[in-house]
Design a protein around this motif. Structure first.
Motif, PDB file in Angstrom:
ATOM      1  N   THR A  84     -85.945 -29.448   2.630  1.00  0.00           N
ATOM      2  CA  THR A  84     -86.604 -30.726   2.905  1.00  0.00           C
ATOM      3  C   THR A  84     -85.653 -31.893   2.647  1.00  0.00           C
ATOM      4  N   GLU A 112     -87.150 -37.172  13.875  1.00  0.00           N
ATOM      5  CA  GLU A 112     -87.744 -36.257  12.901  1.00  0.00           C
ATOM      6  C   GLU A 112     -86.887 -34.998  12.820  1.00  0.00           C
ATOM      7  N   GLU A 114     -86.698 -30.946  11.131  1.00  0.00           N
ATOM      8  CA  GLU A 114     -87.324 -29.821  10.425  1.00  0.00           C
ATOM      9  C   GLU A 114     -86.417 -28.598  10.540  1.00  0.00           C
ATOM     10  N   PRO A 184    -103.982 -34.523  11.495  1.00  0.00           N
ATOM     11  CA  PRO A 184    -103.094 -34.753  10.339  1.00  0.00           C
ATOM     12  C   PRO A 184    -102.239 -35.987  10.590  1.00  0.00           C
ATOM     13  N   SER A 187     -98.490 -36.342   9.997  1.00  0.00           N
ATOM     14  CA  SER A 187     -97.593 -35.419  10.705  1.00  0.00           C
ATOM     15  C   SER A 187     -97.385 -35.802  12.168  1.00  0.00           C
ATOM     16  N   GLY A 201     -94.766 -34.454  17.094  1.00  0.00           N
ATOM     17  CA  GLY A 201     -94.892 -33.911  15.746  1.00  0.00           C
ATOM     18  C   GLY A 201     -95.465 -32.504  15.775  1.00  0.00           C
ATOM     19  N   ASP A 202     -95.628 -31.918  14.601  1.00  0.00           N
ATOM     20  CA  ASP A 202     -96.142 -30.554  14.474  1.00  0.00           C
ATOM     21  C   ASP A 202     -97.529 -30.573  13.851  1.00  0.00           C
ATOM     22  N   VAL A 203     -98.441 -29.811  14.458  1.00  0.00           N
ATOM     23  CA  VAL A 203     -99.808 -29.697  13.936  1.00  0.00           C
ATOM     24  C   VAL A 203    -100.154 -28.224  13.754  1.00  0.00           C
ATOM     25  N   GLU A 204    -101.352 -27.972  13.216  1.00  0.00           N
ATOM     26  CA  GLU A 204    -101.726 -26.604  12.857  1.00  0.00           C
ATOM     27  C   GLU A 204    -102.468 -25.854  13.955  1.00  0.00           C
ATOM     28  N   LYS A 232     -97.552 -25.449  15.071  1.00  0.00           N
ATOM     29  CA  LYS A 232     -96.624 -24.718  14.209  1.00  0.00           C
ATOM     30  C   LYS A 232     -96.788 -23.219  14.367  1.00  0.00           C
TER      31      LYS A 232
END
Length: 234
Positions: A84, A112, A114, A184, A187, A201-204, A232
């Motif tokens: 991170t 961003e 990751e 979210p 995110s 962005g990344d979501v669930e 994700k």
């Protein structure tokens, strides 16, 4: 005559004692019940020792396993924290490089990172600027790859009022996300150009993707939504 009788009596008593002792010894040596009792006691003692040893070994194994699991968790947490931190450093470096690149107007570019993968989103004035931005980001140390989600502005001569309106739309969309129970908000990145809102962005889940788009479309001033959210991988 009396002396002889006394001697004989003593001899008889001694012999009786000897015979009695011999009988008792023989009984002890041959009594099967006595032998069985002794064996049972020995077996019970051995079983008890075995149980105690097993319990001690189980306790040691459990303690060892707990210690190993704790060590593994600590290593994973440290690794995750390190990743991170590295991603944050990469993001900062990419933003700095984009600002220094004269051919790129980076004010509308969101960055961003990751696991070393950099995602560029937002709006630029031309396809050439998109290509250049991707090249600049890819040369930054630590960048594994660049995910290009940049868009060309529909109108390069955007007025100050229009820019202000876009900024207000962006703020309104972000506020709606933070208040929503499904999306979210932290995110999801939001960029707006001429009323066109881009979500990255990344979501669930797919539910979050759909809900984010619906929430953004409900904000006043939004003309359309470019939904580039990614689910994700689990």
């Amino acid at each position: 005559m009396k002396k002889v009788t006394f001697s004989h009596s003593m001899i008889a008593v001694v012999l009786s004692s000897v015979l009695a002792g011999g009988s008792a010894f023989a009984a002890d040596a041959t009594d099967p019940n006595g032998s069985m009792m002794s064996t049972k006691k020995e077996n019970a003692a051995e079983h008890e020792n075995h149980t105690i040893n097993n319990a001690a070994n189980s306790t040691k194994d459990a303690a060892r396993t707990t210690k190993e699991n704790a060590a593994d968790s600590a290593r994973e947490a440290a690794h995750s924290t390190k990743e991170t931190a590295n991603d944050g450093i990469i993001t900062t470096k990419v933003k700095a490089e984009l600002v220094q690149a004269d051919a790129i107007k980076s004010g509308d570019i969101s960055v961003e990172t990751e696991n070393g993968v950099v995602t560029l989103s937002g709006f630029v004035e031309s396809q050439e600027q998109i290509k250049h931005a991707v090249e600049v980001a890819g040369k930054v140390e630590g960048v594994a790859s660049v995910n290009d989600k940049l868009n060309v502005k529909d109108n390069a001569d955007q007025s100050l009022k229009e820019y202000a309106d876009d900024a207000m739309i962006t703020s309104a969309v972000k506020a709606k996300f933070l208040a929503d129970d499904v999306v979210p908000g932290l995110s999801v990145s939001v960029e707006t150009q001429d009323g066109v809102v881009q979500l990255t962005g990344d979501v669930e889940s797919q539910e979050q993707v759909t809900q984010a788009e619906n929430v953004a479309k409900g904000v006043d001033g939004v003309q359309s939504v470019k939904n580039d959210l990614v689910i994700k991988k689990k």
